[in-house]
Design a protein around this motif. Structure first.
Motif, mmCIF file in Angstrom:
data_model
loop_
_atom_site.group_PDB
_atom_site.id
_atom_site.type_symbol
_atom_site.label_atom_id
_atom_site.label_comp_id
_atom_site.label_asym_id
_atom_site.label_seq_id
_atom_site.Cartn_x
_atom_site.Cartn_y
_atom_site.Cartn_z
ATOM 1 N N LEU A 152 20.952 -2.161 26.187
ATOM 2 C CA LEU A 152 20.581 -2.318 27.711
ATOM 3 C C LEU A 152 20.708 -0.832 27.962
ATOM 4 C CD1 LEU A 152 22.579 -4.929 29.097
ATOM 5 C CD2 LEU A 152 20.599 -4.617 29.846
ATOM 6 N N GLY A 153 19.549 -0.224 28.685
ATOM 7 C CA GLY A 153 19.428 0.984 29.047
ATOM 8 C C GLY A 153 18.729 1.964 27.924
ATOM 9 N N GLY A 154 17.805 2.766 28.455
ATOM 10 C CA GLY A 154 17.008 3.322 27.296
ATOM 11 C C GLY A 154 17.049 4.918 27.353
ATOM 12 N N GLY A 155 18.204 5.457 27.549
ATOM 13 C CA GLY A 155 18.339 7.030 28.012
ATOM 14 C C GLY A 155 18.659 7.675 26.594
ATOM 15 N N GLN A 156 19.330 8.783 26.487
ATOM 16 C CA GLN A 156 19.679 9.554 25.183
ATOM 17 C C GLN A 156 20.712 8.833 24.522
ATOM 18 O OE1 GLN A 156 19.878 10.901 28.483
ATOM 19 N NE2 GLN A 156 22.039 11.864 28.578
ATOM 20 N N PRO B 65 8.401 3.430 31.007
ATOM 21 C CA PRO B 65 7.608 3.401 29.877
ATOM 22 C C PRO B 65 7.895 4.539 29.062
ATOM 23 C CG PRO B 65 6.344 3.305 31.791
ATOM 24 C CD PRO B 65 7.696 3.493 32.292
ATOM 25 N N ASP B 66 7.865 4.418 27.849
ATOM 26 C CA ASP B 66 8.070 5.545 26.653
ATOM 27 C C ASP B 66 9.340 6.324 27.105
ATOM 28 O OD1 ASP B 66 7.177 7.135 24.606
ATOM 29 O OD2 ASP B 66 6.671 8.829 26.034
ATOM 30 N N CYS B 67 10.413 5.583 27.380
ATOM 31 C CA CYS B 67 11.826 6.184 27.662
ATOM 32 C C CYS B 67 12.497 6.500 26.464
ATOM 33 C CB CYS B 67 12.722 5.133 28.339
ATOM 34 S SG CYS B 67 13.037 3.843 27.234
ATOM 35 N N PRO B 68 13.383 7.677 26.134
ATOM 36 C CA PRO B 68 13.961 8.186 24.891
ATOM 37 C C PRO B 68 14.387 7.191 23.909
ATOM 38 C CG PRO B 68 14.969 9.400 26.828
ATOM 39 C CD PRO B 68 14.199 8.059 27.505
ATOM 40 N N THR B 69 14.800 5.796 24.220
ATOM 41 C CA THR B 69 15.211 5.061 23.253
ATOM 42 C C THR B 69 13.831 4.287 22.884
ATOM 43 O OG1 THR B 69 17.264 4.788 24.463
ATOM 44 C CG2 THR B 69 16.684 3.194 22.628
ATOM 45 N N ALA B 70 13.003 3.968 23.652
ATOM 46 C CA ALA B 70 11.857 3.374 23.265
ATOM 47 C C ALA B 70 11.147 3.872 22.415
ATOM 48 C CB ALA B 70 10.886 2.980 24.675
ATOM 49 N N TYR C 89 15.693 14.916 23.694
ATOM 50 C CA TYR C 89 15.499 13.441 23.918
ATOM 51 C C TYR C 89 14.368 12.821 24.324
ATOM 52 C CZ TYR C 89 20.572 14.900 24.590
ATOM 53 O OH TYR C 89 21.967 15.196 24.425
ATOM 54 N N GLY C 90 13.224 13.691 24.512
ATOM 55 C CA GLY C 90 11.854 13.023 24.618
ATOM 56 C C GLY C 90 11.771 12.669 26.133
ATOM 57 N N LYS C 91 12.380 13.169 27.003
ATOM 58 C CA LYS C 91 12.193 12.849 28.417
ATOM 59 C C LYS C 91 10.980 13.423 28.970
ATOM 60 C CE LYS C 91 17.040 11.931 29.331
ATOM 61 N NZ LYS C 91 18.142 12.567 29.972
#
Ligand code: AMP
Length: 383
Positions: free
Chosen positions: A13-17, A40-45, A338-340
């Motif tokens: 649950l949660g798609g951040g770093q 969309p395309d969050c760091p975890t995704a 982190y790809g943000k």
């Protein structure tokens, strides 16, 4: 208790770093990863097998996450209680929802810490202007008023040094929100200890970290913390006491203040891997992320031994142009991005970890990167 095997799916649950670094550790161990996050395309995704793009409080989406996952975890504490309860009922959430309930509210959190026999700075609940006056009468200046819910990185906090400061925040005390007033701790150092307990009941702590904040945001973490052996022992013992008392499963970060005369106060709990534990990726035998995955999957915990002293520094939005210039000179520094999508001021975009033979050597190597200038002067001034 289940053993989750490679090939099975971990739902986050949660798609951040934090989710991203958990997912990378999980993928190394052969798991599949599903993430629920609205962006969309969050760091975890970017590193997950499945992305359910929905709001965190969308119970139907949480159910979809449950359907595709063999075990569920979270990367932030503000999971809506309806979602947490639903997941506890319908899915395998070994961490449970009780600790989320505690850490979502500063008053409940302080009560849980005290219940474990661990000291916190004196505090009072404040709802009205009259509450504030009587709390200050008991606690004295300086003190800090914090919202009990929803605050992070110093948001929703007011430092009060005199009666004028109180008047300035009176309009916030309209009886609708609950606050906590805390005595200001004239700390020498801020520390944190990350403790993990597995579904098998095994417990391990990571080396004590020394944290330096700028504008309430973590700037750098120095490990081992530059404190005495007995302070180190006390800090670890405090984290273990809390973990035991709350019947921890998963990962808990305990943030603390250390005063000049060696007193420790717990300040805050985070029921998940923590920014001050990013150094473990390179500096420890097992990272906090791999340890967390092991803990919730019923695997034996790994060694938390420190391989080398380390300094971890956060990269915020405003640092990113200088990062690009520093890349050719990174040398042995480990750069995590982190790809943000957008580098907003104060947004955590990545971090850099440098190992050294001593913390002094690692600090010098960080300075030589030339990414942070004013920041390094500020943390030196505050020491
Ligand atoms: P918190 O959101 O509680 O972690 O607070 C953010 C930062 O504010 C901490 O890391 C400290 O640097 C500072 N702070 C918070 N509470 C206190 C306190 N009672 N005494 C001194 N500093 C504090």
């Amino acid at each position: 208790m289940k053993t989750i095997l490679p090939g099975e799916t971990i739902g986050i649950l949660g798609g951040g770093q934090l989710g991203r670094m958990m997912a990378i550790a999980a993928k190394q161990m052969g798991f599949r990863v599903a993430v629920l996050d609205p962006t969309p395309d969050c760091p975890t995704a970017q590193v997950a097998d499945v992305h359910i793009a929905a709001a965190y409080d969308d119970v139907a989406a949480a159910n979809r996450l449950a359907e595709v996952s063999d075990v569920i975890t979270y990367e932030f504490e503000n999971v809506a209680s309806e979602v947490a309860e639903e997941l506890e009922r319908k899915a395998y959430l070994p961490q449970g929802s009780a600790l989320l309930h505690i850490t979502q509210d500063r008053l409940r959190e302080k009560a849980a810490i005290e219940q474990a026999g661990v000291p916190v700075s004196p505090y009072r609940e404040v709802v009205t202007q009259a509450d504030l006056r009587s709390a200050i009468h008991e606690i004295g200046f300086p003190c800090v008023l914090k919202t009990t819910t929803g605050g992070y990185d110093g948001k929703g906090q007011y430092v009060l040094r005199n009666p004028d400061d109180c008047e300035a925040i009176d309009k916030e005390l309209n009886g609708e929100r609950v606050f906590v007033l805390e005595k200001w701790v004239d700390f020498d150092k801020e520390l944190s200890v990350i403790v993990t307990r597995s579904t098998l009941g095994e417990t391990a702590t990571f080396p004590v970290a020394e944290n330096q904040h700028i504008n309430n945001i973590l700037h750098q973490t120095i490990v081992p913390a530059r404190i005495t052996e007995s302070e180190t022992k006390d800090a670890v013992a405090m984290a273990l006491k809390i973990a035991e008392s709350i019947d921890l499963v998963g990962t808990l970060a305990v943030e603390m203040f250390l005063t000049k005369d060696g007193c420790l106060f717990a300040n805050e709990l985070a029921p998940r891997p923590h920014n001050s534990g990013h150094y473990t990726i390179e500096a420890c035998e097992t990272s906090q992320f791999a340890q967390h995955i092991r803990a919730i999957c019923g695997w034996p915990l790994g060694s938390t031994a420190l391989l080398k002293p380390a300094v971890m520094v956060n990269l915020l939005g405003q640092d990113m142009e200088r990062v690009a210039e520093a890349i050719p000179h990174l040398g042995a520094a480990h750069c995590h991005i982190y790809g943000k999508a957008r580098a907003k001021p104060n947004r955590k975009m990545g971090h850099v970890t440098v190992l050294g033979h001593t913390t002094k050597e690692a600090l010098e190597a960080i300075k030589a990167l030339g990414i942070w200038k004013e920041e390094l002067e500020k943390v030196e001034e505050n020491r």
